[in-house]
Scaffold this motif. Sequence first.
Motif, mmCIF file in Angstrom:
data_model
loop_
_atom_site.group_PDB
_atom_site.id
_atom_site.type_symbol
_atom_site.label_atom_id
_atom_site.label_comp_id
_atom_site.label_asym_id
_atom_site.label_seq_id
_atom_site.Cartn_x
_atom_site.Cartn_y
_atom_site.Cartn_z
ATOM 1 N N GLN A 124 35.844 45.195 39.885
ATOM 2 C CA GLN A 124 36.573 44.003 39.435
ATOM 3 C C GLN A 124 36.703 43.943 37.921
ATOM 4 O O GLN A 124 37.634 43.363 37.391
ATOM 5 N N GLY A 125 35.754 44.576 37.234
ATOM 6 C CA GLY A 125 35.782 44.454 35.775
ATOM 7 C C GLY A 125 36.659 45.471 35.090
ATOM 8 O O GLY A 125 36.880 45.390 33.884
ATOM 9 N N SER A 126 37.168 46.444 35.806
ATOM 10 C CA SER A 126 37.989 47.485 35.170
ATOM 11 C C SER A 126 39.408 46.995 34.929
ATOM 12 O O SER A 126 39.993 46.291 35.751
ATOM 13 N N ARG A 127 39.959 47.370 33.800
ATOM 14 C CA ARG A 127 41.306 46.949 33.445
ATOM 15 C C ARG A 127 42.324 47.805 34.188
ATOM 16 O O ARG A 127 42.155 49.011 34.344
ATOM 17 N N ASP A 128 43.405 47.160 34.623
ATOM 18 C CA ASP A 128 44.448 47.876 35.363
ATOM 19 C C ASP A 128 45.086 48.968 34.514
ATOM 20 O O ASP A 128 45.485 50.011 35.033
ATOM 21 N N GLU A 129 45.154 48.727 33.174
ATOM 22 C CA GLU A 129 45.772 49.721 32.300
ATOM 23 C C GLU A 129 45.016 51.046 32.353
ATOM 24 O O GLU A 129 45.610 52.115 32.330
ATOM 25 N N ILE A 130 43.677 50.965 32.417
ATOM 26 C CA ILE A 130 42.870 52.181 32.450
ATOM 27 C C ILE A 130 43.079 52.911 33.770
ATOM 28 O O ILE A 130 43.189 54.140 33.814
ATOM 29 N N LYS A 131 43.182 52.171 34.851
ATOM 30 C CA LYS A 131 43.431 52.780 36.164
ATOM 31 C C LYS A 131 44.752 53.541 36.162
ATOM 32 O O LYS A 131 44.847 54.661 36.669
ATOM 33 N N VAL A 132 45.767 52.916 35.573
ATOM 34 C CA VAL A 132 47.085 53.548 35.514
ATOM 35 C C VAL A 132 47.030 54.806 34.658
ATOM 36 O O VAL A 132 47.605 55.850 35.005
ATOM 37 N N LEU A 133 46.315 54.736 33.517
ATOM 38 C CA LEU A 133 46.191 55.899 32.640
ATOM 39 C C LEU A 133 45.514 57.057 33.362
ATOM 40 O O LEU A 133 45.944 58.210 33.257
ATOM 41 N N VAL A 134 44.459 56.758 34.108
ATOM 42 C CA VAL A 134 43.727 57.800 34.826
ATOM 43 C C VAL A 134 44.605 58.425 35.906
ATOM 44 O O VAL A 134 44.679 59.644 36.049
ATOM 45 N N GLN A 135 45.302 57.578 36.662
ATOM 46 C CA GLN A 135 46.174 58.086 37.717
ATOM 47 C C GLN A 135 47.273 58.965 37.139
ATOM 48 O O GLN A 135 47.603 60.024 37.677
ATOM 49 N N SER A 136 47.839 58.531 36.010
ATOM 50 C CA SER A 136 48.919 59.289 35.380
ATOM 51 C C SER A 136 48.411 60.607 34.817
ATOM 52 O O SER A 136 49.084 61.640 34.919
ATOM 53 N N ALA A 137 47.212 60.597 34.249
ATOM 54 C CA ALA A 137 46.667 61.787 33.607
ATOM 55 C C ALA A 137 46.469 62.933 34.586
ATOM 56 O O ALA A 137 46.661 64.102 34.237
ATOM 57 N N PHE A 138 46.112 62.609 35.814
ATOM 58 C CA PHE A 138 45.787 63.660 36.772
ATOM 59 C C PHE A 138 46.927 63.961 37.753
ATOM 60 O O PHE A 138 46.736 64.688 38.715
ATOM 61 N N GLN A 139 48.084 63.395 37.477
ATOM 62 C CA GLN A 139 49.244 63.731 38.302
ATOM 63 C C GLN A 139 49.722 65.133 37.937
ATOM 64 O O GLN A 139 49.683 65.541 36.784
#
Length: 206
Positions: A124-139
């Motif tokens: 719950q404490g993680s920012r959505d922006e970081i999730k998006v960055l991680v997903q994009s980085a490993f695509q």
Amino acid sequence: MTVENTIPKGYRADANGRLVPETMIKPIDRARDELVQELARQARIVSDGLREFKSRVFADINAFVDLSAEQYGVTLGGKKGNLTLFSFDGAFKVQVAIAEHMVFDERLQAAKHLIDECIIDWSQGSRDEIKVLVQSAFQTDKEGKINTGRVLALRRLDIRDEKWQKAMQAIGESLQVVGSKEYVRFYERIGDTDQYRPISLDVAAV
């Protein structure tokens, strides 16, 4: 014996290798063939000339850099690295750049696993922006390759989490340089300004 010599007189081979009597080839098709053949022949000449020019450019630059180093009693070997040379009046400059080809080894998978664990731990404490960055980085792209720049961008995030830091260390250690390529670019100064425009050797950009 060339392919042309195996074709019977009075025939031509089409794109599929089938023999077609010349009398059955329309005049417009002959004219198109002659045009393309001639332009392609000229393109080969230009391409060969550019290849020779490129080889001569690097040879001349390397020789000059060695000459310059000799002024200080230094002997250089191997590739000369990134550098910029200016004409005396500043009207022209030549840039030599070495681009390294980098790939990640199996340790990137460990880094991805640690990052996934971080995302789960933060929940719950993680920012959505970081999730998006991680997903994009490993695509991966169409060739199944991971974008090196996007993965390395994760290391610029100011996250103090110990597990995250361990993942960033794994990313850094997994990066391997597997090759390099030299590039040379030419520029001319625009009038009396301090701006330069490229002297294009690309047919599409001329």
